[in-house]
Design a protein around this motif. Structure first.
Motif, short mmCIF file in Angstrom:
data_model
loop_
_atom_site.label_atom_id
_atom_site.label_comp_id
_atom_site.label_asym_id
_atom_site.label_seq_id
_atom_site.Cartn_x
_atom_site.Cartn_y
_atom_site.Cartn_z
N TYR A 194 0.83 -1.20 0.00
CA TYR A 194 0.00 0.00 0.00
C TYR A 194 0.87 1.25 0.00
O TYR A 194 2.01 1.22 0.48
CB TYR A 194 -0.92 0.02 1.22
CG TYR A 194 -1.76 -1.22 1.35
CD1 TYR A 194 -2.97 -1.35 0.66
CD2 TYR A 194 -1.34 -2.30 2.14
CE1 TYR A 194 -3.73 -2.50 0.75
CE2 TYR A 194 -2.10 -3.45 2.24
CZ TYR A 194 -3.30 -3.55 1.55
OH TYR A 194 -4.05 -4.69 1.64
N SER B 20 0.00 4.20 1.64
CA SER B 20 -0.03 4.70 3.02
C SER B 20 -1.07 3.93 3.82
O SER B 20 -1.84 3.13 3.25
CB SER B 20 -0.35 6.19 3.05
OG SER B 20 -1.70 6.41 2.68
N LYS B 21 -1.14 4.21 5.11
CA LYS B 21 -2.11 3.51 5.98
C LYS B 21 -3.55 3.84 5.60
O LYS B 21 -4.46 3.05 5.88
CB LYS B 21 -1.84 3.86 7.44
CG LYS B 21 -0.64 3.13 8.02
CD LYS B 21 -0.46 3.39 9.49
CE LYS B 21 0.10 4.78 9.73
NZ LYS B 21 0.44 5.00 11.16
N ASP B 22 -3.75 4.98 4.97
CA ASP B 22 -5.10 5.34 4.53
C ASP B 22 -5.64 4.37 3.48
O ASP B 22 -6.86 4.27 3.29
CB ASP B 22 -5.10 6.75 3.94
CG ASP B 22 -4.82 7.82 4.99
OD1 ASP B 22 -5.05 7.54 6.20
OD2 ASP B 22 -4.36 8.92 4.62
N ASP B 23 -4.74 3.65 2.81
CA ASP B 23 -5.15 2.73 1.75
C ASP B 23 -5.41 1.31 2.25
O ASP B 23 -5.88 0.47 1.49
CB ASP B 23 -4.06 2.68 0.66
CG ASP B 23 -3.80 4.04 0.05
OD1 ASP B 23 -4.77 4.76 -0.22
OD2 ASP B 23 -2.62 4.40 -0.13
N GLU C 6 -10.02 -1.82 6.15
CA GLU C 6 -10.35 -2.00 7.56
C GLU C 6 -10.35 -3.48 7.94
O GLU C 6 -9.98 -3.86 9.05
CB GLU C 6 -11.73 -1.39 7.84
CG GLU C 6 -12.16 -1.47 9.30
CD GLU C 6 -11.26 -0.69 10.24
OE1 GLU C 6 -11.22 -1.04 11.44
OE2 GLU C 6 -10.59 0.26 9.78
N CYS D 294 3.36 -0.31 4.28
CA CYS D 294 3.14 0.99 3.62
C CYS D 294 4.42 1.58 3.06
O CYS D 294 5.43 1.68 3.76
CB CYS D 294 2.52 1.98 4.61
SG CYS D 294 0.90 1.48 5.16
N GLN E 248 8.27 9.13 2.89
CA GLN E 248 7.41 10.30 3.06
C GLN E 248 8.23 11.57 3.21
O GLN E 248 7.91 12.61 2.61
CB GLN E 248 6.53 10.12 4.30
CG GLN E 248 5.53 11.24 4.54
CD GLN E 248 4.46 11.30 3.45
OE1 GLN E 248 3.64 10.41 3.33
NE2 GLN E 248 4.49 12.35 2.64
N LYS F 114 2.25 13.65 -4.91
CA LYS F 114 1.56 12.49 -4.33
C LYS F 114 1.96 11.21 -5.07
O LYS F 114 2.02 11.18 -6.30
CB LYS F 114 0.04 12.66 -4.46
CG LYS F 114 -0.55 13.77 -3.62
CD LYS F 114 -0.70 13.34 -2.17
CE LYS F 114 -1.48 14.38 -1.38
NZ LYS F 114 -1.61 13.97 0.04
#
Length: 220
Positions: free
Chosen positions: A111, A113-116, A119, A159, A174, A189
Motif C-alpha cells: 500500500y 499509506s495507511k489510509d489505503d 479495515e 506501507c 514520506q 503524491k
C-alpha cells in the motif's frame, strides 16, 4: 564576526537536502557552518512548507518504470504533481525513479499509506496479535497497548511512505517526498503502483524423478 561559508559547504548541503543555494547559505550562516544543524533547520522549514501544500490537487505527473537486474522484478508507479512544468523537471523524474526502485526492493509493501489499508486487514492483524500467548498474563490496559503498538508496526511494514529510503535510511519515503515538495514548490503524491514478479501466481511444475520413472514403467 560571522564565519565565512565556503562554496564547498553550500554545495554539500544542497546535495544532502535538495534546498536552494541561498537557503543553504543562510542555514549554514545561522548554524555557524555546522552541516548537521543546517540540515535540521532546512528539514524543519522544508517539511513545514510541504505540509502547507499537501492539500493541493495534483493531477499532472508521470508514470515511471523500473526493471531490476535480471528482469525478474518490474515496477510501475504513478507520481503526481500540480503542473506539467514540474513533471518535466529532472528532480521530479529522479524522485519517481527512486520510488520505483524502492518498491522493487520492498516486496512486502502493498500500500502507499495507511489510509489505503482496508479495515478488514486492520481487524485481522488486531485479532492475530490479541491471540498471542505472551499476552495472556498481561493486564487489560497493558495488553491493549501492546496490541496497538504491534499492529501499528505491522501496518507500517506494509506501507511505502513509512519505509526507510534505500539510498538514505535516515529518512522515510514520506520525508523524501516532502523534501521534493519544498524543493519544487508543488504538492507531490504517490498515487498508485504495481509490482510484477516473474512467475508470481503461476503453478510451478515440480519434478519427481521417482514418480516419473514409475509412470514410464507402468505405461510400457
Amino acid at each position: 564576526m560571522q564565519k565565512k561559508i565556503s562554496s564547498e559547504s553550500i554545495k554539500e548541503l544542497r546535495i544532502k537536502t535538495g534546498a536552494g543555494m541561498m537557503d543553504c547559505k543562510k542555514a549554514l550562516e545561522a548554524s555557524e557552518g555546522q552541516i548537521d544543524a543546517a540540515i535540521e533547520s532546512l528539514r524543519k522549514k522544508g517539511l513545514a512548507s510541504a505540509d502547507k501544500k499537501s492539500h493541493r490537487i495534483a493531477t499532472e505527473g508521470l508514470v515511471e518504470s523500473y526493471i531490476h537486474s535480471g528482469s525478474r522484478i518490474g515496477v510501475l508507479v504513478e507520481l503526481n504533481c500540480e503542473t506539467d512544468f514540474v513533471a518535466r523537471q529532472t528532480e521530479f523524474s529522479m524522485l519517481a525513479k527512486d520510488i520505483a526502485m524502492q518498491l522493487a526492493a520492498c516486496q512486502l509493501v502493498n500500500y502507499v499509506s495507511k489510509d489505503d489499508i482496508p479495515e478488514q486487514l486492520v481487524l485481522y492483524e488486531t485479532k492475530i496479535e490479541s491471540e498471542k500467548e505472551d499476552l495472556s498474563k498481561k493486564t487489560l490496559q497493558i495488553k491493549e497497548q501492546i496490541i496497538k503498538n504491534r499492529v501499528e508496526k505491522r501496518l507500517k511494514e506494509l506501507c511505502l511512505v513509512d519505509q526507510p529510503f534505500i539510498k538514505d535510511p535516515t529518512i522515510t519515503v514520506q520525508e523524501l517526498v516532502k523534501r521534493h515538495i519544498a524543493l519544487l514548490g508543488e504538492n507531490i503524491k504517490i498515487r498508485r503502483f504495481e509490482r510484477f514478479i516473474l512467475g508470481e501466481g503461476l503453478e510451478h511444475k515440480s519434478t519427481n524423478l521417482t514418480q516419473e520413472i514409475s509412470n514410464m514403467i507402468q505405461n510400457k
